[in-house]
Design a protein around this motif. Structure first.
Motif, short mmCIF file in Angstrom:
data_model
loop_
_atom_site.label_atom_id
_atom_site.label_comp_id
_atom_site.label_asym_id
_atom_site.label_seq_id
_atom_site.Cartn_x
_atom_site.Cartn_y
_atom_site.Cartn_z
N ASP A 1 -17.63 17.00 -2.79
CA ASP A 1 -17.92 15.90 -3.70
C ASP A 1 -17.51 14.54 -3.14
OD1 ASP A 1 -19.00 17.56 -5.70
OD2 ASP A 1 -16.97 18.10 -6.36
N LYS A 2 -17.18 14.49 -1.87
CA LYS A 2 -16.73 13.25 -1.24
C LYS A 2 -17.80 12.73 -0.28
CE LYS A 2 -12.52 13.49 -2.91
NZ LYS A 2 -11.83 12.53 -3.66
N VAL A 3 -17.80 11.43 -0.12
CA VAL A 3 -18.69 10.75 0.82
C VAL A 3 -17.84 9.82 1.66
CG1 VAL A 3 -20.62 9.15 1.08
CG2 VAL A 3 -20.63 10.80 -0.80
N ARG A 4 -17.93 9.95 2.96
CA ARG A 4 -17.23 9.00 3.85
C ARG A 4 -18.26 7.99 4.31
NH1 ARG A 4 -13.17 12.96 7.25
NH2 ARG A 4 -12.21 13.83 5.38
N LEU A 5 -17.88 6.73 4.25
CA LEU A 5 -18.82 5.66 4.47
C LEU A 5 -18.18 4.57 5.31
CD1 LEU A 5 -21.21 4.29 1.90
CD2 LEU A 5 -19.63 2.67 2.92
N ILE A 6 -18.96 3.98 6.17
CA ILE A 6 -18.52 2.81 6.92
C ILE A 6 -19.54 1.71 6.71
CG2 ILE A 6 -18.13 1.84 9.22
CD1 ILE A 6 -17.28 4.64 10.13
N LYS A 7 -19.06 0.54 6.36
CA LYS A 7 -19.89 -0.66 6.30
C LYS A 7 -19.24 -1.67 7.22
CE LYS A 7 -21.57 -4.39 3.43
NZ LYS A 7 -20.81 -5.61 3.47
N ILE A 8 -20.03 -2.25 8.14
CA ILE A 8 -19.45 -3.18 9.09
C ILE A 8 -20.22 -4.49 9.10
CG2 ILE A 8 -18.47 -1.38 10.55
CD1 ILE A 8 -20.80 -1.72 12.47
N SER A 9 -19.53 -5.53 9.54
CA SER A 9 -20.13 -6.86 9.63
C SER A 9 -20.98 -6.98 10.89
CB SER A 9 -19.01 -7.91 9.68
OG SER A 9 -18.30 -7.78 10.91
N GLU A 10 -21.69 -8.09 11.00
CA GLU A 10 -22.49 -8.37 12.19
C GLU A 10 -21.61 -8.39 13.43
OE1 GLU A 10 -24.63 -12.28 13.90
OE2 GLU A 10 -25.38 -11.64 11.95
N LYS A 11 -20.44 -8.99 13.33
CA LYS A 11 -19.52 -9.06 14.47
C LYS A 11 -19.12 -7.66 14.92
CE LYS A 11 -15.04 -10.79 15.90
NZ LYS A 11 -13.79 -11.41 15.49
N ALA A 12 -18.79 -6.80 13.98
CA ALA A 12 -18.40 -5.43 14.31
C ALA A 12 -19.58 -4.64 14.87
CB ALA A 12 -17.82 -4.73 13.09
N LEU A 13 -20.77 -4.90 14.36
CA LEU A 13 -21.97 -4.23 14.88
C LEU A 13 -22.24 -4.63 16.32
CD1 LEU A 13 -24.39 -2.39 14.35
CD2 LEU A 13 -25.59 -4.37 13.43
N LYS A 14 -22.11 -5.92 16.62
CA LYS A 14 -22.27 -6.39 18.00
C LYS A 14 -21.24 -5.75 18.90
CE LYS A 14 -24.14 -11.04 17.26
NZ LYS A 14 -23.80 -12.47 17.40
N GLU A 15 -20.01 -5.69 18.44
CA GLU A 15 -18.93 -5.09 19.22
C GLU A 15 -19.24 -3.61 19.50
OE1 GLU A 15 -14.89 -3.81 17.59
OE2 GLU A 15 -14.49 -5.78 18.49
N LEU A 16 -19.71 -2.91 18.49
CA LEU A 16 -20.04 -1.48 18.65
C LEU A 16 -21.14 -1.29 19.69
CD1 LEU A 16 -19.86 1.51 17.78
CD2 LEU A 16 -21.58 0.96 16.04
N ILE A 17 -22.18 -2.09 19.61
CA ILE A 17 -23.28 -1.98 20.56
C ILE A 17 -22.79 -2.28 21.97
CG2 ILE A 17 -25.49 -2.98 21.29
CD1 ILE A 17 -26.04 -3.43 18.24
N TYR A 18 -22.09 -3.39 22.14
CA TYR A 18 -21.60 -3.78 23.46
C TYR A 18 -20.66 -2.72 24.03
CZ TYR A 18 -19.03 -6.23 27.08
OH TYR A 18 -18.42 -6.56 28.26
N GLU A 19 -19.69 -2.28 23.24
CA GLU A 19 -18.72 -1.29 23.73
C GLU A 19 -19.39 0.04 24.06
OE1 GLU A 19 -15.68 -1.78 24.70
OE2 GLU A 19 -15.63 -3.86 24.03
N THR A 20 -20.41 0.41 23.30
CA THR A 20 -21.15 1.64 23.59
C THR A 20 -21.87 1.51 24.93
OG1 THR A 20 -21.42 2.13 21.24
CG2 THR A 20 -22.96 3.20 22.77
N PHE A 21 -22.47 0.37 25.20
CA PHE A 21 -23.15 0.17 26.47
C PHE A 21 -22.15 0.17 27.63
CE2 PHE A 21 -26.97 -0.40 24.24
CZ PHE A 21 -27.99 -0.32 25.16
N ILE A 22 -20.99 -0.44 27.44
CA ILE A 22 -19.96 -0.42 28.48
C ILE A 22 -19.55 1.02 28.76
CG2 ILE A 22 -17.54 -1.00 28.98
CD1 ILE A 22 -19.32 -3.39 29.34
N GLU A 23 -19.27 1.76 27.70
CA GLU A 23 -18.81 3.13 27.83
C GLU A 23 -19.86 4.03 28.47
OE1 GLU A 23 -17.94 6.75 24.73
OE2 GLU A 23 -17.21 4.77 24.16
N LYS A 24 -21.13 3.80 28.18
CA LYS A 24 -22.21 4.68 28.64
C LYS A 24 -23.03 4.10 29.79
CE LYS A 24 -22.05 7.72 25.12
NZ LYS A 24 -21.71 9.08 25.28
N GLN A 25 -22.57 3.02 30.41
CA GLN A 25 -23.39 2.38 31.44
C GLN A 25 -23.68 3.30 32.62
OE1 GLN A 25 -21.66 -1.15 33.18
NE2 GLN A 25 -19.63 -0.38 32.76
N SER A 26 -22.81 4.24 32.91
CA SER A 26 -23.11 5.17 34.00
C SER A 26 -24.32 6.03 33.65
CB SER A 26 -21.90 6.05 34.32
OG SER A 26 -21.56 6.85 33.21
#
Length: 110
Positions: free
Chosen positions: A4-29
């Motif tokens: 009966d539980k839902v886990r949810l994340i809502k993030i701002s534009e700044k956090a979304l940019k950070e997530l995208i950039y950090e994912t690309f850094i982490e996965k660039q290989s």
């Protein structure tokens, strides 16, 4: 987790940019077929169009000097002039390789 539980994340534009950039850094290989310790990374966002550009260049020249993206390369302008390189980050041919001169020319186009 409780049924009966839902886990949810809502993030701002700044956090979304950070997530995208950090994912690309982490996965660039995987995404660019480069070793993270051998390259410098550069990026830009255009959130109005929902676009992101990420590139890697060799970290050092033969003498050990740290390299940088030439100032004539404007990634925001390049983003406007380059078509998408892939429709999926999981495609075999995700990236396109350009010379610095080609990217300077692309950046100078209106």
């Amino acid at each position: 987790m409780d049924k009966d539980k839902v886990r949810l994340i809502k993030i701002s534009e700044k956090a979304l940019k950070e997530l995208i950039y950090e994912t690309f850094i982490e996965k660039q290989s995987v995404f660019l077929d480069v070793e993270a310790t051998e390259v410098s990374d550069f990026f830009e966002f255009d959130l109005e169009k929902g676009e992101f550009i990420f590139c890697a260049i060799k970290l050092k020249d033969e003498e050990g000097n740290i390299l940088s993206l030439p100032r004539e390369i404007d990634l925001k302008k390049a983003m406007k002039n380059i078509p998408d390189t892939t429709d999926s980050m999981f495609s075999a041919n995700r990236y396109k390789e350009y010379t610095m001169d080609e990217l300077i020319e692309i950046s100078s186009q209106q």
